[in-house]
Every structure is written in structure tokens, then in C-alpha cells.
Design an enzyme around this catalytic site. Structure first.
Site, short mmCIF file in Angstrom:
data_model
loop_
_atom_site.label_atom_id
_atom_site.label_comp_id
_atom_site.label_asym_id
_atom_site.label_seq_id
_atom_site.Cartn_x
_atom_site.Cartn_y
_atom_site.Cartn_z
N HIS A 145 38.80 36.95 21.04
CA HIS A 145 38.84 35.50 22.00
C HIS A 145 39.62 34.38 21.47
O HIS A 145 40.11 33.40 22.01
CB HIS A 145 37.59 35.31 22.65
CG HIS A 145 37.17 36.05 23.77
ND1 HIS A 145 37.50 35.67 25.24
CD2 HIS A 145 36.61 37.41 24.06
CE1 HIS A 145 37.21 36.84 25.95
NE2 HIS A 145 36.36 37.63 25.07
N ASP A 152 37.58 37.62 29.66
CA ASP A 152 36.28 38.25 30.51
C ASP A 152 36.47 38.31 31.91
O ASP A 152 36.65 36.83 32.24
CB ASP A 152 35.04 38.13 29.87
CG ASP A 152 34.71 38.27 28.42
OD1 ASP A 152 35.42 39.19 28.06
OD2 ASP A 152 34.29 37.49 27.71
N GLU A 215 33.80 47.78 27.22
CA GLU A 215 33.31 46.52 28.09
C GLU A 215 34.24 46.70 29.23
O GLU A 215 35.55 46.31 28.94
CB GLU A 215 33.21 45.09 27.29
CG GLU A 215 32.42 44.81 26.11
CD GLU A 215 32.59 43.69 25.52
OE1 GLU A 215 33.49 42.91 25.94
OE2 GLU A 215 32.23 43.41 24.46
N HIS A 218 36.28 43.13 29.59
CA HIS A 218 37.14 42.61 28.59
C HIS A 218 38.53 42.94 28.57
O HIS A 218 38.66 43.95 28.30
CB HIS A 218 36.62 42.65 27.21
CG HIS A 218 37.08 42.09 26.18
ND1 HIS A 218 36.64 41.04 25.54
CD2 HIS A 218 38.27 42.53 25.65
CE1 HIS A 218 37.82 40.65 24.64
NE2 HIS A 218 38.52 41.43 24.51
#
Length: 243
Positions: A145, A152, A215, A218
Site C-alpha cells: 500500500h 482494498d 485476501e 486486496h
């Protein structure tokens, strides 16, 4: 802890961060980490210009398949200081759950914990870094990030309601695994969860993004994790200054 992607070289293309228009991409209000006191020096709702262009492509693909549906954002640009704040919060939560919170009292972060109490660090770190990128100050090993190339996200329908994904963003349980509901039978709620996750990954990957292996929410493009996933020789985005 999956860190092999951090060995991929970075040749930053120099694209700037750009504000993500809320009119195009609905977002969380308030921003979840700002609400916790994370030290953002500026807007978290920013992406590198190429990543933002790819997000528009993904939205166009989604609109063609589900008119009115939109990609909704939970988080985007996360400076290194914010990554450190959130990782340390995750360590505290894991320590509390395991009844060893007092052993963190004299530490100011994961680095200090690793030096001062390697036993408890070894116990907690695999749980924390299963989901959180290591806040490494080495510019060759940035958390995804912090490059301005990761988001996200989730889906919302034409009325702005959350589309069922089988769990919320930042649900740090096994339900975060993208294929967790893959064996669900047609007609069950779990099957719908999986279909919606498949729709999200379809539009995002067709737009150029790559999904995190652990995830469902993500996605990144141009960073080291993306390069590792797609087999690129290098990453296009390194860490952006924390301004």
C-alpha cells in the site's frame, strides 16, 4: 509469512499519486484507519496515475456485467508510518487474544519487540504478517500500500448496498482466503459469496491488477507483489514519500 515478492527489483516509473474521485468510486466514511488515529499526513484516497486508470477500466468491465454496480474502496495509499501504526495495533490485538499483552508494554513497535522479546515476537509475527505487509523502512522492500499501487475494495449494488462477499474487508480469518467458498453448492449463500468474489477478481485482473493470494479484497498493479504474481522482471512502483 509470504515475503518472496520483496526480492523483485523496483524500477519506479515516477508516476505521481492522484486523488481518487469519490463520484467515481464510493468509499468508507470515515476512513477506517484514520478513525483509529493512524498518522496520515494527507489523503489516503490516492493512487498512482496508472493504477487509477486501471481502476477505471475495472469499473467499466463491472458496469458491462452488472449495470449500476460499483467498486467501493476501503483503503488505498498507506504511508509507511500508517503501516507501522496498523501493524503494531495488530500485534497488540493478537497479544491480547493470547493473554500476553503486558509483554508488549515496554516496546514501541515490532522491531523493538523482536529485539526485546524474540520469543513473543516469533509467536505473534506469523499471525500478524499473514495479512499485514512488514513496515520495512528499506526502500527496496516497501509494503504494497505504501507504493500507491494497491487498494482494498469490495462491490456495492445500484442502491449502494454491500454485495455479499462472505465476510467484510479486513476479516482476518480463513474467510479472507479468496477461494474459501469455492466448494459451495449452487443455490446456497456461500455459492453466491464465491460468485461475487469471482466477479470482482475477473474485472480487476482483466484491468491489469493482481489479487493478493490470501485476501479477496486486496488488489495491486505495478508493485512487487503484482510483479511476482504476473511474472514481471521488475516492479514499476516503489514506496512513495510519506507526504
Amino acid at each position: 509469512m509470504r515475503t518472496d515478492y520483496l526480492n523483485i527489483p523496483i524500477r519506479d516509473c515516477g508516476e505521481p499519486l492522484q486523488e481518487i474521485p469519490e463520484s467515481a468510486f464510493p468509499r468508507m466514511h470515515p476512513h477506517p484507519y484514520l478513525a483509529m488515529g493512524a498518522p496520515y499526513p494527507g489523503s489516503p484516497w490516492r493512487l498512482r496515475s496508472g493504477a487509477l486508470s486501471a481502476l477505471y477500466r475495472a469499473q467499466s468491465l463491472l458496469s458491462a456485467r452488472r449495470p449500476g454496480w460499483r467498486i467501493a474502496l476501503f483503503d488505498a495509499y498507506r504511508p509507511l508510518a500508517v503501516q507501522h501504526f496498523m501493524v503494531w495495533d495488530a500485534f497488540r490485538r493478537e497479544a491480547q487474544a493470547m493473554g500476553c499483552l503486558t509483554r508488549l508494554a515496554s516496546c514501541a513497535g515490532p522491531d523493538a519487540l523482536e529485539r526485546g522479546d524474540p520469543e513473543i515476537y516469533a509467536l505473534l509475527a506469523p499471525k500478524v504478517y499473514r495479512f499485514w505487509g512488514i513496515p520495512d523502512p528499506d526502500p527496496c522492500r516497501p509494503p504494497p500500500h505504501s507504493t500507491g499501487a494497491a487498494i482494498d475494495c469490495k462491490l456495492v449494488d445500484g442502491e449502494g448496498r454491500d454485495v455479499s462477499m462472505g465476510g467484510p474487508v479486513d476479516d482476518f480469518t480463513d474467510r479472507a482466503i479468496p477461494d474459501f467458498f469455492a466448494s459451495a453448492l449452487p443455490g446456497t449463500p456461500e455459492y453466491l459469496h464465491h460468485q461475487n468474489r469471482e466477479l470482482l477478481v475477473l474485472v480487476m485482473t482483466h484491468a491489469g491488477y493482481a489479487r493478493h493470494v490470501g485476501e479477496w479484497w486486496h488488489f495491486s498493479i505495478g508493485d512487487q507483489m503484482w510483479a511476482h504474481t504476473v511474472g514481471a522482471d521488475c516492479a514499476l512502483y516503489g514506496r512513495v514519500g510519506d507526504g
